[in-house]
Design an enzyme around this catalytic site. Structure first.
Site, PDB file in Angstrom:
ATOM      1  N   ASP A   1      -0.919  -5.719   9.147  1.00 40.25           N
ATOM      2  CA  ASP A   1      -1.900  -4.712   8.722  1.00 40.25           C
ATOM      3  C   ASP A   1      -3.147  -5.476   8.280  1.00 40.25           C
ATOM      4  O   ASP A   1      -3.116  -6.206   7.291  1.00 40.25           O
ATOM      5  CB  ASP A   1      -1.318  -3.882   7.572  1.00 40.25           C
TER       6      ASP A   1
ATOM      7  N   TRP B   1       0.869  -1.191   0.000  1.00 34.56           N
ATOM      8  CA  TRP B   1       0.000   0.000   0.000  1.00 34.56           C
ATOM      9  C   TRP B   1       0.905   1.240   0.000  1.00 34.56           C
ATOM     10  O   TRP B   1       1.814   1.333   0.839  1.00 34.56           O
ATOM     11  CB  TRP B   1      -0.874  -0.048   1.262  1.00 34.56           C
TER      12      TRP B   1
ATOM     13  N   LYS C   1     -13.424  -0.536   5.713  1.00 40.51           N
ATOM     14  CA  LYS C   1     -14.032  -1.310   4.625  1.00 40.51           C
ATOM     15  C   LYS C   1     -15.105  -2.261   5.139  1.00 40.51           C
ATOM     16  O   LYS C   1     -16.209  -2.293   4.605  1.00 40.51           O
ATOM     17  CB  LYS C   1     -12.960  -2.126   3.872  1.00 40.51           C
TER      18      LYS C   1
HETATM   19  C1  LIG Z   1      -3.435  -2.091   3.389  1.00 37.82           C
HETATM   20  C2  LIG Z   1      -4.137  -0.934   4.035  1.00 37.82           C
HETATM   21  N1  LIG Z   1      -3.819  -0.595   5.269  1.00 37.82           N
HETATM   22  C3  LIG Z   1      -4.417   0.433   5.897  1.00 37.82           C
HETATM   23  C4  LIG Z   1      -5.378   1.185   5.274  1.00 37.82           C
HETATM   24  C5  LIG Z   1      -5.950   2.360   5.999  1.00 37.82           C
HETATM   25  O1  LIG Z   1      -7.245   2.276   6.387  1.00 37.82           O
HETATM   26  P1  LIG Z   1      -7.996   3.473   7.081  1.00 37.82           P
HETATM   27  O2  LIG Z   1      -8.788   4.153   6.027  1.00 37.82           O
HETATM   28  O3  LIG Z   1      -8.850   2.808   8.113  1.00 37.82           O
HETATM   29  O4  LIG Z   1      -7.005   4.387   7.698  1.00 37.82           O
HETATM   30  C6  LIG Z   1      -5.756   0.872   3.967  1.00 37.82           C
HETATM   31  C7  LIG Z   1      -6.758   1.674   3.277  1.00 37.82           C
HETATM   32  O5  LIG Z   1      -6.888   1.722   2.098  1.00 37.82           O
HETATM   33  C8  LIG Z   1      -5.113  -0.222   3.336  1.00 37.82           C
HETATM   34  O6  LIG Z   1      -5.412  -0.572   2.087  1.00 37.82           O
END
Ligand SMILES: Cc1ncc(COP(=O)(O)O)c(C=O)c1O
Length: 399
Positions: free
Chosen positions: A212, A131, A247
């Protein structure tokens, strides 16, 4: 010096593309770039279970007093059960603590601050690719960041040999960031057997896993998706787990996530939690209440929980259904290239294998928005737009 002499920061590669999408006047535009779930109508609706929980909260809420620094104990308990399962030995042995954070990003940042301040000299290892915000978060906390191999582009699969060979060489104590499920951006996860081997390496090399966990329930199921995370939580080992509920509860703008610490023993978890609270106090002081109140309510009420689980299952089935429809439609339109790997991958994302130039043509000629890396959000596809999407892809592949 005044601010006008400052350089402009580059636009975020993902959110910047959404800004361009929103400005695009083409009525047939398609956005496969952002990491947001869309239903069959292309909408991101509020979950029914969430709405019902909010009605209850509205009725019973009597104060907007501050939350404890780590959030409410009821939220922590429900998150631990969701992530680790009922009666996980680490929970029974009181070796687990959970802090409620603003989103999964907040959990990652608190974890990063904790590592920087309390575990000096450690490098953070990220999968290649990962990410795009991962390096930003860890670097912002002042941590050195490196990558380990993950993706075999030729086979469109996990390069497990290269991955494990690298992990076996890492210096003792270093931090390995793993995606709990639905790897972003590839959609490729380790198998249960591979998770066991990864866990063995973490133990042998005394590495610290930081998991994560942003897509629990969107791959194969709420329990199935947690199998890797649970297999790393072994007796005598420390683990950090960053959950996001953006999500799987659709709570993007409520900013609700959690940092769960699983420690080797009770003393370890208490010490780590005290330091994590110090990091939070110096950052945002204490978390916003509403999103966690929703999750605590939904997970604590059998009827709401059943409704939520059904909604998550429907999302998962739609994503997996769109994967199959996309592959079959490309084939039906005469595309020779084999896209069947998309059916084997999980979660909202996959690497399409489209080049930067093809992605650029899709945006310019057809108002189809895909990340320059070729990552697509399968949840951005619908039965209405998949035909036009596949026509455009067939054209750029031929040209
Ligand atoms: C792999 C990953 N980690 C963390 C997040 C972060 O999520 P949040 O929107 O809850 O901060 C995302 C969001 O797209 C993600 O894809």
């Amino acid at each position: 010096m005044t601010f006008d002499s400052l350089p402009m920061a580059p636009a975020d590669p993902i959110l910047g593309l959404t800004e361009a999408f929103n400005k695009d006047p083409n009525p047939n535009k398609i956005n496969l770039s952002v990491g947001v779930y869309k239903d069959a109508e292309g909408k991101t609706p509020v979950f029914r279970a969430v709405k019902r929980a909010e009605e209850q909260i509205l009725q019973r809420e009597t104060s907007k007093d501050y939350m404890p620094i780590q959030g409410s104990p009821a939220y922590a308990e429900r998150v631990q059960t969701l992530v680790l399962g009922v009666n996980h030995p680490a929970v029974v042995e009181r070796r687990v603590a959970t802090a409620h954070t603003p989103g999964g990003t907040g959990a990652l940042r608190v974890a990063a601050d904790f590592i920087k301040q309390m575990l000096p000299g450690r490098t953070v290892w990220l999968s290649d690719p990962t990410w795009p915000n991962h390096p930003n978060v860890f670097k912002a906390a002042g941590l050195p960041v490196q990558i380990y191999p993950y993706f075999d582009a030729a086979a469109n699969a996990l390069d497990f040999e290269a991955m494990t060979a690298k992990l076996r060489t890492l210096p003792e104590g270093d931090v390995v960031v793993l995606h709990g499920c639905c790897h972003n951006p590839t959609g490729i996860d380790p198998t249960p057997e591979q998770w066991q081997i990864i866990g063995d390496i973490m133990t042998e090399r005394n590495l610290l896993p930081l998991i994560d966990f942003a897509y629990q329930g969107l791959g194969d199921g709420l329990e199935e998706d947690a199998a890797g995370v649970r297999s790393l939580c072994r007796p005598g080992r420390d683990v950090l787990i960053c959950s996001s509920f953006s999500k799987n509860f659709g709570l993007y703008n409520e900013r609700v996530g959690a940092l769960t610490v699983v420690a080797a023993n009770e003393q370890g978890v208490q010490a780590a939690l005290s330091q994590i609270k110090a990091c939070i106090r110096a950052n945002y002081s204490n978390p916003p209440a509403h999103g966690a109140a929703i999750i605590t309510t939904v997970l604590g009420d059998p009827e709401l929980r059943a409704e939520w689980e059904a909604e998550v299952a429907a999302m998962r089935e739609r994503i997996n259904g769109m994967r199959a429809l996309f592959v079959d439609t490309l084939r039906a339109k005469g595309v020779q290239r084999d896209f069947s790997f998309l059916k084997r991958q999980r979660g909202m994302f996959s690497f399409s294998g489209l080049t930067k130039e093809q992605v650029e043509t899709l945006r310019r000629k057809y108002a189809i928005y895909i990340l320059a890396s070729g990552r697509i959000n399968v949840a951005g596809m619908t039965e209405h737009n998949v035909g036009a999407l596949c026509d455009a892809i067939a054209e750029v592949l031929c040209s």
